[in-house]
Design an enzyme around this catalytic site. Structure first.
Site, PDB file in Angstrom:
ATOM      1  N   GLY A 240       0.538  -0.997  -0.088  1.00 51.85           N
ATOM      2  CA  GLY A 240       0.029  -0.086   0.184  1.00 51.85           C
ATOM      3  C   GLY A 240       0.819   1.190   0.164  1.00 51.85           C
ATOM      4  N   SER A 241       0.417   2.321   0.420  1.00 48.13           N
ATOM      5  CA  SER A 241       1.091   3.766   0.447  1.00 48.13           C
ATOM      6  C   SER A 241       2.290   3.753   1.399  1.00 48.13           C
ATOM      7  CB  SER A 241       0.015   4.563   0.642  1.00 48.13           C
ATOM      8  OG  SER A 241      -0.289   4.916   2.052  1.00 48.13           O
ATOM      9  N   THR A 242       2.984   4.540   1.242  1.00 44.09           N
ATOM     10  CA  THR A 242       4.161   4.685   2.130  1.00 44.09           C
ATOM     11  C   THR A 242       3.665   5.355   3.435  1.00 44.09           C
ATOM     12  OG1 THR A 242       6.076   4.860   0.266  1.00 44.09           O
ATOM     13  CG2 THR A 242       6.483   6.058   2.549  1.00 44.09           C
ATOM     14  N   ALA A 244       0.764   4.925   5.005  1.00 46.15           N
ATOM     15  CA  ALA A 244       0.529   3.747   5.666  1.00 46.15           C
ATOM     16  C   ALA A 244       1.364   2.664   6.074  1.00 46.15           C
ATOM     17  CB  ALA A 244      -0.584   2.739   5.048  1.00 46.15           C
ATOM     18  N   GLY A 245       2.426   2.575   5.283  1.00 45.02           N
ATOM     19  CA  GLY A 245       3.551   1.677   5.630  1.00 45.02           C
ATOM     20  C   GLY A 245       4.373   2.422   6.791  1.00 45.02           C
ATOM     21  N   GLU A 262       5.397  -3.273   1.132  1.00 49.17           N
ATOM     22  CA  GLU A 262       5.898  -3.009  -0.326  1.00 49.17           C
ATOM     23  C   GLU A 262       5.237  -1.909  -0.525  1.00 49.17           C
ATOM     24  OE1 GLU A 262       5.431  -2.140  -3.930  1.00 49.17           O
ATOM     25  OE2 GLU A 262       3.932  -3.886  -4.008  1.00 49.17           O
ATOM     26  N   CYS A 296       2.183   1.078  -8.341  1.00 49.24           N
ATOM     27  CA  CYS A 296       3.093   1.726  -7.556  1.00 49.24           C
ATOM     28  C   CYS A 296       4.395   1.652  -8.307  1.00 49.24           C
ATOM     29  CB  CYS A 296       3.477   0.877  -5.973  1.00 49.24           C
ATOM     30  SG  CYS A 296       3.654  -0.896  -6.544  1.00 49.24           S
TER      31      CYS A 296
END
Length: 500
Positions: A240-242, A244-245, A262, A296
């Site tokens: 997902g998004s950076t 959220a990561g 990822e 992405c």
């Protein structure tokens, strides 16, 4: 390949009012639901139960019970491989169902969605093959004598969180290595694309996967965070998004949970001076149409020498302006809609910022004039983009390209690396030696030569803030394993005839 009409909206999964937990379809703890809006028609397509805290607890409990007391971690790898192959076959049997759901959820072309099942089967079969070829244990000679074994054991209970853009491919990429390793799983589907989660749950039920090995629920962020925080969950694997990561990594760091991330990208295509501009532009434009740019690893920063900037911009604008945008179920369409209204709003916001900062809008920039419904956006190309600008640095997740001028090859590499991301990249040149040399200087997890190229069997993941770890290939299996050193007084029966 099956021909499907956008107006023939059928729902090919059952039990959407329930969750798949402990091998059964269980009623939710509340009447909360999530409705998916068809990205082409803007009408309600699918409504599913929305998990609350008690539902998440129940799913984790089932996975923990299955790992601690169930048969799955105690089967041989070959026995587990049989289930993986069966899952792959069952997904292929449901190929038409994926082709029906994925375009409505995410906007992907139906022609592309038709290949999703085959890709998932390849992943399940790849990891099933490792049952016989991977070195699950090896002998060692301890320094103080005796007999040593290094054994690879399952990491435990896995929380798998997938995004909406490519659900079936990412489900298989997380499930297959976890399952062959012997882990049990809570699969948390995206609220925007829950259909494939139901399909894989039905597949697990059809092949007789032991109870609790795979548990499938759909939840929004607040409840999803309970999965990340729960101490019974040994590992989180997230795509997902950076943004959220970062949140997930910080929570996992607090309790030293294993984590694979990822995340996002802002990948550069470096166009060397000997590259053919027309063929490079065509390759880049075609690749960016995949999933309407909601990928992405998209090559969205086109770095070219200053004397060739205008030629590159013109070629890209020409190629992009010819792309037929429309109904994802129409075989003539080359690009479908974005996944959701908020996603189109996001992309339009970045286009407005590009215009505001004075970048050259060469083509696109608005909504297709002939489409009065659906979350559509025109393929868009900006030129004369400053690499420090917002449209060059932030992930847009839509079909928007930025052409950036470089002084020379060294400057092009500098520009390519001047980002917090490092997921993907490309080098365009007919000279393979130059391609290898430049690729070696680019700080990114994968590099394609003369195009957008990716091979998950080689491992997929990023440098810097594009993630932690890899998915696919042998590297994608290792995060689901713990390494245990056994120091024994003498060899076991299996190894008594082996010379150390």
């Amino acid at each position: 390949m099956t021909t499907i009409s956008a107006d023939e909206a059928t729902l090919p999964v059952q039990h959407t009012d329930r969750f798949f937990i402990g091998g059964e379809w269980v009623k939710p703890s509340s009447d909360s639901t999530i409705t998916v809006i068809d990205s082409h028609t803007e009408t309600a397509y699918l409504t599913v139960a929305e998990a609350q805290a008690p539902d998440m607890d129940r799913a984790i409990t089932a996975a923990k019970e299955a790992f601690d007391h169930g048969p799955w971690p105690r089967l041989t790898h070959a026995e587990r491989a049989t289930y993986l192959r069966a899952l792959g076959d069952e997904v292929v049997r449901r190929s038409g169902d994926i082709q029906q759901m994925w375009p409505r959820e995410s906007g992907v072309l139906a022609t592309v969605a038709g290949f999703a099942a085959g890709g998932a089967k390849h992943t399940f079969d790849y990891y099933a093959d490792l049952a016989d070829t991977f070195q699950w244990e090896r002998t060692a000679k301890p320094g103080r004598g005796g007999f040593g074994l290094v054994v690879k054991e399952p990491v435990g209970v896995v929380g798998a969180i997938i995004p909406w853009n490519a659900p079936m491919g990412l489900i298989s990429m997380k499930l297959a290595p976890a399952l062959i390793a012997g882990c049990t799983i809570i699969l948390k589907s995206s609220p925007e694309a829950p259909g494939e989660g139901y399909l894989i749950a039905e597949a697990a039920e059809a092949v007789g996967l032991p109870a609790g090995v795979l548990n499938v629920i759909t939840a929004d962020r607040e409840v999803s965070e309970l999965l990340v925080r729960d101490p019974r969950v040994d590992k989180i694997t997230f795509t997902g998004s950076t943004a959220a990561g970062r949140r997930i990594a910080s929570i996992c760091g607090e309790r030293i949970a294993r984590v694979t991330l990822e995340l996002g990208g802002k990948s550069a295509a470096v166009i060397l001076d000997d590259a053919d501009i027309e063929s490079a532009a065509l390759a880049l434009a075609q690749a960016e149409c995949l999933l309407s740019g909601q990928v992405c690893a998209s090559l969205t920063r086109i770095v070219v020498s200053r004397p060739r900037h205008d030629e590159m911009l013109e070629a890209l604008a020409s190629a992009f302006s010819k792309v037929k945008v429309g109904d994802p179920f129409d075989p003539a369409s080359q690009m479908g809609p974005l996944a959701a209204e908020r996603q189109r709003d996001r992309v339009e916001g970045y286009i407005a910022k590009g215009i505001e900062i004075g970048a050259t809008l060469a083509t696109g920039g608005g909504r297709p004039k002939d489409l009065d419904r659906g979350w559509y956006i025109e393929p868009t190309v900006f030129g004369n983009v400053d690499n420090k600008s917002v449209i060059a640095q932030e992930e847009i997740f839509g079909p928007v390209l930025s052409v950036i001028a470089a002084d020379d090859e060294a400057d092009a590499v500098r520009i390519a690396n001047e980002t917090i991301f490092g997921l993907h990249g490309a080098v365009f040149t007919p000279d393979v030696e130059r391609a290898r040399e430049v690729a070696g200087q680019m700080r990114t997890g994968a590099i394609g030569h003369n195009g957008f190229k990716s091979d998950f069997d080689m491992g997929h993941g990023g440098f810097k803030q594009s993630g932690i770890g890899r998915e696919g290939g042998i590297d994608g299996l290792l995060p689901f394993l713990e390494s245990k050193a056994m120091l024994l007084d003498e060899p076991t029966a299996r190894y008594r005839s082996v010379e150390l």
